[in-house]
Scaffold this active site. Structure first.
Site, PDB file in Angstrom:
ATOM      1  N   ASN A   9      33.759  50.718  36.447  1.00 21.53           N
ATOM      2  CA  ASN A   9      34.250  50.398  35.102  1.00 21.53           C
ATOM      3  C   ASN A   9      33.831  51.560  34.207  1.00 21.53           C
ATOM      4  O   ASN A   9      32.678  51.632  33.793  1.00 21.53           O
ATOM      5  CB  ASN A   9      33.631  49.075  34.620  1.00 21.53           C
ATOM      6  CG  ASN A   9      34.007  48.750  33.193  1.00 21.53           C
ATOM      7  OD1 ASN A   9      34.908  49.377  32.615  1.00 21.53           O
ATOM      8  ND2 ASN A   9      33.331  47.779  32.597  1.00 21.53           N
ATOM      9  N   TRP A  10      34.781  52.449  33.951  1.00 19.01           N
ATOM     10  CA  TRP A  10      34.448  53.657  33.178  1.00 19.01           C
ATOM     11  C   TRP A  10      34.254  53.342  31.695  1.00 19.01           C
ATOM     12  O   TRP A  10      33.782  54.186  30.946  1.00 19.01           O
ATOM     13  CB  TRP A  10      35.550  54.701  33.332  1.00 19.01           C
ATOM     14  CG  TRP A  10      35.700  55.268  34.719  1.00 19.01           C
ATOM     15  CD1 TRP A  10      34.958  54.955  35.828  1.00 19.01           C
ATOM     16  CD2 TRP A  10      36.640  56.265  35.144  1.00 19.01           C
ATOM     17  NE1 TRP A  10      35.390  55.690  36.905  1.00 19.01           N
ATOM     18  CE2 TRP A  10      36.424  56.496  36.511  1.00 19.01           C
ATOM     19  CE3 TRP A  10      37.666  56.979  34.498  1.00 19.01           C
ATOM     20  CZ2 TRP A  10      37.189  57.418  37.251  1.00 19.01           C
ATOM     21  CZ3 TRP A  10      38.425  57.884  35.219  1.00 19.01           C
ATOM     22  CH2 TRP A  10      38.180  58.104  36.585  1.00 19.01           C
ATOM     23  N   LYS A  11      34.647  52.160  31.275  1.00 16.25           N
ATOM     24  CA  LYS A  11      34.579  51.764  29.858  1.00 16.25           C
ATOM     25  C   LYS A  11      35.284  52.819  28.984  1.00 16.25           C
ATOM     26  O   LYS A  11      36.258  53.426  29.416  1.00 16.25           O
ATOM     27  CB  LYS A  11      33.121  51.540  29.437  1.00 16.25           C
ATOM     28  CG  LYS A  11      32.361  50.620  30.381  1.00 16.25           C
ATOM     29  CD  LYS A  11      31.071  50.119  29.789  1.00 16.25           C
ATOM     30  CE  LYS A  11      30.287  49.385  30.852  1.00 16.25           C
ATOM     31  NZ  LYS A  11      29.177  48.625  30.329  1.00 16.25           N
ATOM     32  N   HIS A  97      35.265  40.711  30.489  1.00 12.66           N
ATOM     33  CA  HIS A  97      34.005  41.460  30.425  1.00 12.66           C
ATOM     34  C   HIS A  97      33.218  40.998  29.197  1.00 12.66           C
ATOM     35  O   HIS A  97      33.799  40.747  28.140  1.00 12.66           O
ATOM     36  CB  HIS A  97      34.297  42.963  30.356  1.00 12.66           C
ATOM     37  CG  HIS A  97      33.072  43.792  30.596  1.00 12.66           C
ATOM     38  ND1 HIS A  97      32.093  43.940  29.648  1.00 12.66           N
ATOM     39  CD2 HIS A  97      32.656  44.493  31.690  1.00 12.66           C
ATOM     40  CE1 HIS A  97      31.119  44.702  30.150  1.00 12.66           C
ATOM     41  NE2 HIS A  97      31.436  45.043  31.391  1.00 12.66           N
ATOM     42  N   GLU A  99      31.516  42.552  27.104  1.00 15.19           N
ATOM     43  CA  GLU A  99      31.702  43.389  25.905  1.00 15.19           C
ATOM     44  C   GLU A  99      32.969  42.965  25.161  1.00 15.19           C
ATOM     45  O   GLU A  99      33.004  42.962  23.923  1.00 15.19           O
ATOM     46  CB  GLU A  99      31.746  44.870  26.313  1.00 15.19           C
ATOM     47  CG  GLU A  99      30.357  45.365  26.733  1.00 15.19           C
ATOM     48  CD  GLU A  99      30.355  46.566  27.646  1.00 15.19           C
ATOM     49  OE1 GLU A  99      31.402  47.209  27.843  1.00 15.19           O
ATOM     50  OE2 GLU A  99      29.270  46.868  28.185  1.00 15.19           O
ATOM     51  N   GLU A 169      28.138  39.219  36.037  1.00 18.62           N
ATOM     52  CA  GLU A 169      27.441  40.285  35.320  1.00 18.62           C
ATOM     53  C   GLU A 169      26.500  39.677  34.280  1.00 18.62           C
ATOM     54  O   GLU A 169      26.944  39.334  33.166  1.00 18.62           O
ATOM     55  CB  GLU A 169      28.451  41.179  34.607  1.00 18.62           C
ATOM     56  CG  GLU A 169      29.423  41.872  35.542  1.00 18.62           C
ATOM     57  CD  GLU A 169      29.954  43.153  34.923  1.00 18.62           C
ATOM     58  OE1 GLU A 169      29.854  44.183  35.583  1.00 18.62           O
ATOM     59  OE2 GLU A 169      30.434  43.122  33.782  1.00 18.62           O
ATOM     60  N   GLY A 175      24.049  47.805  31.386  1.00 21.17           N
ATOM     61  CA  GLY A 175      23.722  49.026  30.645  1.00 21.17           C
ATOM     62  C   GLY A 175      22.270  49.099  30.191  1.00 21.17           C
ATOM     63  O   GLY A 175      21.921  49.951  29.384  1.00 21.17           O
ATOM     64  N   SER A 215      23.640  47.278  35.816  1.00 17.90           N
ATOM     65  CA  SER A 215      22.687  48.326  36.205  1.00 17.90           C
ATOM     66  C   SER A 215      22.562  48.482  37.717  1.00 17.90           C
ATOM     67  O   SER A 215      21.494  48.817  38.233  1.00 17.90           O
ATOM     68  CB  SER A 215      21.316  48.069  35.571  1.00 17.90           C
ATOM     69  OG  SER A 215      21.434  48.125  34.156  1.00 17.90           O
TER      70      SER A 215
HETATM   71  C1  PEP Z   1      29.629  46.817  33.401  1.00 15.09           C
HETATM   72  O1  PEP Z   1      29.692  46.970  32.196  1.00 15.09           O
HETATM   73  O2  PEP Z   1      30.562  46.279  34.006  1.00 15.09           O
HETATM   74  C2  PEP Z   1      28.421  47.257  34.090  1.00 15.09           C
HETATM   75  C3  PEP Z   1      28.108  46.679  35.199  1.00 15.09           C
HETATM   76  O3  PEP Z   1      27.699  48.253  33.453  1.00 15.09           O
HETATM   77  P1  PEP Z   1      26.385  48.983  34.007  1.00 15.09           P
HETATM   78  O4  PEP Z   1      26.558  49.203  35.484  1.00 15.09           O
HETATM   79  O5  PEP Z   1      26.316  50.251  33.251  1.00 15.09           O
HETATM   80  O6  PEP Z   1      25.241  48.061  33.738  1.00 15.09           O
END
Ligand code: PEP
Length: 252
Positions: A9-11, A97, A99, A169, A175, A215
């Site tokens: 997931n490049w966001k 997600h 976010e 998640e 993050g 993470s």
């Molecule tokens: C995500 O936002 O889907 C995610 C898993 O981020 P990160 O790996 O940076 O925690």
């Protein structure tokens, strides 16, 4: 057998040119080293999808959008519909997600519309769920996540539910550099699979891929993926470096 999947997931990161370079690098390493039986997906910004689809070998790597509109078409300035996503060559879409739930007010009602449109357009939703820290600390995380699913994808028919990939998640791990322990991840994934079994039966539950996100990195992927109910990962930060991402894929 359910699929093992590692999805990036490049966001809101990378310019188009940087994204193409990243996709090229991932594709080249996957071509050289192979990804065993792991399905690799790159979740890119909308602007990059067409080029990334052209850049990677579709036999090795799928491409995901990170969102789609809750409406099919019309006067919704700035929105990108599921059929537009499909027409770019993407085959997946990340939905729900945390976010997007938090910053853009995506409720279960909105997500139900997005999931329906994604499925109607032949996209595979990677549907995210997960609890905030206060819920984890209160010890009500299993019920919370089960409710998130009950309000959304558990409303689908069995036939449609079979097309869904779930990503657990925990928000406190996204993050932050704090990963769920192997035990916490396995417990929640088993909880989700039990809820699917209760709703759709054991065959569908055993066939559903449940990814862990939060993470996950080159160091901890192996331990997380070793759990029997963890079928891969949704990877944010660590998907922005090809070498790290490949290490995660090789975590199986
Ligand atoms: C995500 O936002 O889907 C995610 C898993 O981020 P990160 O790996 O940076 O925690």
């Amino acid at each position: 057998m359910r699929q093992k999947i590692v999805a990036g997931n490049w966001k809101c990161n990378t310019t188009l040119q940087e994204g193409i370079e990243l996709a090229k690098a991932v594709d080249a390493i996957v071509a050289k080293e192979g990804a065993k039986d792991v399905v690799v997906v790159l979740g890119t910004p909308f602007t990059h999808i067409t080029k990334v689809v052209e850049t990677v070998d579709s036999k090795r790597i799928g491409v995901a959008a990170q969102n789609c509109a809750a409406e099919a078409k019309g006067a919704f300035t700035g929105e990108v519909s599921a059929d537009m996503v499909k027409s770019t060559g993407a085959s997946y879409v990340i939905l729900g997600h945390s976010e997007r739930r938090e910053y853009y007010g995506e409720t279960s009602e909105i997500l139900n519309k997005k999931v329906a449109l994604a499925l109607a357009n032949g996209l595979t939703p990677i549907f995210c769920c997960g609890e905030a820290l206060n819920i984890r600390e209160a010890g009500t995380h299993n019920e919370y996540v089960t409710k998130q699913l009950a309000e959304t994808i558990f409303n689908l028919s069995s036939e449609d539910f079979k097309k869904i990939v779930i990503a657990y998640e925990p928000i406190w791990a996204i993050g932050t550099g704090v990963t769920a322990s192997s035990e916490q991840a396995q417990d929640m994934h088993a909880n989700i699979r039990a809820a699917i079994t209760a709703k759709f039966g054991v065959e569908i539950a055993e066939g559903t891929s449940i990814l862990y996100g939060g993470s996950c990195n080159a160091k901890n992927a192996k331990e997380l993926f070793a759990n029997k109910d963890v079928d891969g990962g949704l990877i944010g930060g660590a998907s922005l470096k090809a070498e790290d991402f490949i290490h995660i894929i090789n975590g199986f």
